[in-house]
Scaffold this active site. Structure first.
Site, mmCIF file in Angstrom:
data_model
loop_
_atom_site.group_PDB
_atom_site.id
_atom_site.type_symbol
_atom_site.label_atom_id
_atom_site.label_comp_id
_atom_site.label_asym_id
_atom_site.label_seq_id
_atom_site.Cartn_x
_atom_site.Cartn_y
_atom_site.Cartn_z
ATOM 1 N NE ARG A 54 0.039 4.519 8.573
ATOM 2 C CZ ARG A 54 -0.640 5.485 7.742
ATOM 3 N NH1 ARG A 54 -0.569 6.607 8.190
ATOM 4 N NH2 ARG A 54 -1.561 4.934 6.862
ATOM 5 N NE ARG A 58 3.696 7.134 9.772
ATOM 6 C CZ ARG A 58 2.976 7.665 8.320
ATOM 7 N NH1 ARG A 58 3.425 6.976 7.365
ATOM 8 N NH2 ARG A 58 2.341 8.740 8.607
ATOM 9 N NE ARG A 67 12.657 1.662 4.029
ATOM 10 C CZ ARG A 67 11.513 2.279 3.610
ATOM 11 N NH1 ARG A 67 10.569 2.607 4.213
ATOM 12 N NH2 ARG A 67 11.536 2.702 2.365
ATOM 13 C CG ASP A 103 2.524 -1.577 2.760
ATOM 14 O OD1 ASP A 103 2.496 -0.246 3.197
ATOM 15 O OD2 ASP A 103 1.746 -1.840 1.544
ATOM 16 C CE1 TYR A 180 -3.679 2.034 -2.273
ATOM 17 C CE2 TYR A 180 -4.358 0.439 -0.195
ATOM 18 C CZ TYR A 180 -3.914 1.651 -0.721
ATOM 19 O OH TYR A 180 -3.723 2.460 0.098
#
Length: 372
Positions: A54, A58, A67, A103, A180
């Site tokens: 990451r 972030r 973003r 992702d 998920y």
């Protein structure tokens, strides 16, 4: 692929055939002797290579600015944004590798699954998968060349900019994607997924086999486009028992990696969270390197995985503990890492979003000043 036909203990690599990679691939030239690639292949370079999970965004203000107004999955499919976001921490921190900005649900998205990332919650599926009919509907979806084009174009742009710095390809492992899909979104204990594997093992096997095919296609597209290594990330495997992991999960992680291994001597890494009890089984799926989170000291991991290069495992909490505490902790990690044949320094999980970027930059500089 049925559970009866799976071979979770099979980890023999095929005979290396680097000609399976396209002519001009970075592993044929600029990244072949990069410290990260050498470490992944079990050699110990003069200094320990370092990168952060990451790291692409972030904590970086330039990432947050870029973003603004763009949804996560839209950003992951915009080659210009992906290239810039992936490059930002390489430029700022001087890390030894770039990790492809993506992702874990991107392959689901581009295969046509109705999934979105909800801010503050995570991936949410419009229709949870619970029945054989649900899986049959998924079976109609594949990753076409057109669907993969944003991924391929992003990696082409990145490798042109990165030169001798390797790009690590990235994909979520089949179990995490299945969790998920079955849960319909994030879950702390994956109860529905773990119930399905026992209550309807044939449905589970069909679902996992489809995800493994999808993941393998997604990873090989990244490698053929120019990524120099591939990491399989299993966010939720730590909630499984060893017996369930071996029976219901490992065969499909192995299946996903088969196509990557067929390309030749492309380094592969497997990482999971809270998976200290699964490290041996995670290696047996057929990877070169095992990532270790902060809960398991690297010397203990090395004892469980003799001869296996390791990646990890700074406690992310230490990034906010002050530089003296951080460097002392990192010294311990580096010392423990010497028990393995080679070691790539990383966090035991991802960069917390409130991390001071300057701390990461100073840490990389400090690590590069230490002898491996």
């Amino acid at each position: 692929m049925s559970l009866s036909s799976a071979q979770p203990g099979s980890s023999a690599r095929p005979t290396p055939d680097t000609q399976s990679l396209p002519e001009g691939h970075p592993l044929h030239g600029p990244t072949a002797e990069a410290p990260l690639i050498r470490a992944y292949r079990g050699q110990r370079p003069a200094t320990t290579p370092v990168w952060f999970m990451r790291q692409a965004g972030r904590s970086l203000p330039e990432y947050r600015e870029l973003r603004t107004g763009t949804r996560m999955l839209d950003a992951c499919l915009d080659p210009e944004l992906v290239t810039e976001i992936t490059m930002q921490p390489v430029r700022r921190h001087g890390v030894d590798a770039a990790i492809f900005f993506s992702d874990i649900v991107v392959p689901l998205k581009i295969a046509g699954v109705d999934v979105d990332i909800v801010p503050g919650k995570g991936p949410v599926l419009a229709h949870p998968v619970r029945t054989s009919a649900d899986v049959a509907a998924l079976r109609e979806r594949t990753l076409t060349t057109d669907a993969l084009e944003p991924i391929v174009e992003s990696i082409r742009r990145l490798t042109a900019e990165l030169g001798s710095t390797p790009l690590i390809g990235f994909a979520g492992a089949p179990f995490t994607l299945a969790a998920y899909l079955v849960e319909g979104g994030p879950s702390k204990d994956q109860l529905s997924a773990r119930s399905l594997m026992h209550a309807q093992p044939e449905v589970w096997a069909d679902l996992m086999s489809w995800i493994a095919e999808l993941t393998g296609t997604f990873l090989t597209a990244q490698i053929r486009a120019g990524a120099s290594a591939a990491q399989l990330f299993d966010s939720w495997a730590g909630g499984l028992s060893l017996a369930d992991y071996r029976a219901f999960v490992a065969p499909y992680s192995a299946q996903a990696l088969t196509a990557v291994r067929a390309l030749g001597d492309v380094p592969t890494v497997h990482f999971g969270v809270g998976t200290g009890h699964l490290l041996g089984a995670m290696h047996e799926v057929g990877v070169d390197v095992v990532g270790v989170d902060w809960r398991t000291p690297l010397d203990q991991a090395a004892a469980a995985l003799p001869g296996v290069p390791l990646q990890g495992n700074i406690d992310p909490a230490m990034l906010s503990a002050g530089l003296p505490a951080l460097t002392a902790h990192t010294s311990q990690v580096l010392e423990s890492g010497r028990a393995a044949p080679a070691h790539v320094l990383n966090l035991g999980h991802g960069v917390p979003p409130d991390t001071d970027p300057e701390v990461l930059t100073r840490l990389v500089t400090w690590v590069h000043e230490q002898d491996a």
